[in-house]
Design an enzyme around this catalytic site. Sequence first.
Site, PDB file in Angstrom:
ATOM      1  N   GLY A 170       4.028 -52.175   8.936  1.00 14.71           N
ATOM      2  CA  GLY A 170       2.929 -51.205   8.308  1.00 14.71           C
ATOM      3  C   GLY A 170       2.915 -51.867   6.268  1.00 14.71           C
ATOM      4  O   GLY A 170       3.469 -52.340   6.042  1.00 14.71           O
ATOM      5  N   GLU A 246      18.281 -49.502   6.783  1.00 14.97           N
ATOM      6  CA  GLU A 246      18.692 -49.307   8.472  1.00 14.97           C
ATOM      7  C   GLU A 246      17.002 -49.482   8.966  1.00 14.97           C
ATOM      8  O   GLU A 246      16.576 -48.720   8.662  1.00 14.97           O
ATOM      9  CB  GLU A 246      19.674 -48.321   8.039  1.00 14.97           C
ATOM     10  CG  GLU A 246      19.201 -47.559   8.386  1.00 14.97           C
ATOM     11  CD  GLU A 246      20.129 -46.003   9.136  1.00 14.97           C
ATOM     12  OE1 GLU A 246      20.752 -47.207   9.547  1.00 14.97           O
ATOM     13  OE2 GLU A 246      20.066 -44.647   8.765  1.00 14.97           O
ATOM     14  N   ASP A 253       7.916 -43.691  14.563  1.00 15.16           N
ATOM     15  CA  ASP A 253       7.410 -42.175  13.906  1.00 15.16           C
ATOM     16  C   ASP A 253       7.277 -41.393  14.313  1.00 15.16           C
ATOM     17  O   ASP A 253       6.780 -41.214  15.679  1.00 15.16           O
ATOM     18  CB  ASP A 253       6.739 -42.751  12.588  1.00 15.16           C
ATOM     19  CG  ASP A 253       5.723 -42.803  12.879  1.00 15.16           C
ATOM     20  OD1 ASP A 253       4.179 -41.758  13.025  1.00 15.16           O
ATOM     21  OD2 ASP A 253       5.490 -44.084  13.261  1.00 15.16           O
ATOM     22  N   ASP A 292       7.565 -35.331   0.351  1.00 14.99           N
ATOM     23  CA  ASP A 292       6.649 -35.914   1.135  1.00 14.99           C
ATOM     24  C   ASP A 292       6.957 -35.817   1.755  1.00 14.99           C
ATOM     25  O   ASP A 292       6.964 -36.910   3.211  1.00 14.99           O
ATOM     26  CB  ASP A 292       6.299 -37.357   0.584  1.00 14.99           C
ATOM     27  CG  ASP A 292       4.653 -37.395   1.566  1.00 14.99           C
ATOM     28  OD1 ASP A 292       3.818 -36.822   1.275  1.00 14.99           O
ATOM     29  OD2 ASP A 292       4.774 -39.181   1.528  1.00 14.99           O
TER      30      ASP A 292
END
Length: 421
Positions: A170, A246, A253, A292
Amino acid sequence: GRAMPPARPRPRAGLPRARPRPSRRGLASARLWPCWRWRCWAGISAWGGGGIAALRLRLARARPRPRPRPRSRPRLLPGPVEDTGGAAAPAASAAASPARAPPLGSAAAGPEPPVPRSRERTPGHGRPRAGEGHSGVVAGPGPSADSRVPPAGTAQEALLERYRLGSLLGRGGFGRVFAATRISDGAPVAIKRVPRNRVRHWGELPDGTSAPLEVVLLAKVSTGFPGVVQLLEWLELPSCIVMVLERPEQCQDLQRFIRARRFLPEEEARELFRQVLEAVWHCTSCGVLHRDIKPENILVDLDTGQAKLIDFGCGAYLQDTVYTHFAGTLSYSPPEWNDFGWYHGEAATVWSLGILLHQMVCGEHPFKRGRNLSWGQLPLPQRLSQECKDLIRWCLSVNSLDRPALEDLFCDPWMQDIPLP
């Protein structure tokens, strides 16, 4: 003979002679003349100055300049990712559909374009309270205690000798995250690189080492707790900060996990929500506020079902007073921030947890269509249990004082089978 012109009457002694009255056209011409004269002079001066400036520019360009010597710049590891809306792409969220990694030192792995201020994520602002120490130990190389940066070439080569770079997981406003493999034992890891100019806040590790605040917060919360991503090592280079995290072998996700199923059954959502709640409780007990919390920042191990909280780039030290700087994703910000410009850490966390639970059981953000909370109660599907509906609406109370505390969530009827950690 010629007729004599009539004689003009002489003015009386002591009286001033009458002057002829000027016409309106004459007055206007007299007033405009100084203005036009000044404009003409200014135009001539500007034209002359421009010609001189152009001549100087031509002479400067014609003058030969010495070429700078090329500097040998070390190739940097491609790096991290937190999405521009405040989301960090999880360290292994793209395991099912990995992107091809650009070569080291390529333009694709270079610094990311600036993010608009309206969507920019701001790192944590708080400072530790008096008497609060730093906990947690970070393994691996870091900056020395006197803040000297290690040689980039040597450090880069040492890191490449220990890890084999993989696919891009990402990217975002804070950098990039790449999959990697530890060569010694073949363990999967994620390598995150944050440009130094994006690191706005620094802290101090227990041994007195100066480190980015994200590293300091991870050191406080990630050691020995399975619900938070573990920081394996970190490295400071002249142009970036590299973190090795890790990464479960098979993971996804929570955002993609929900989309693949449209929505989660209440039993499955309860188990994942319980793990996220325990991770948030653990962070607050360590004096850390994540700021967040959303599905993109929760990693699900597909083999074990373990949920892990990731991306502390917006984190801050937990404080009892209000926060006046927002960090995170605006669509998860509480109403008090939008209305008054301040928020309490725990109340804002509970608000984001309410949005998270709604996304789990409904498959969508509760306010993405611009629903106004002042219009009435939040509409929820009829298939949900009354206890689940009550918990979501309780967390999404417009008044921050009406929201539950984190302890109340553990004791809620929908979560009553979960012991308090």
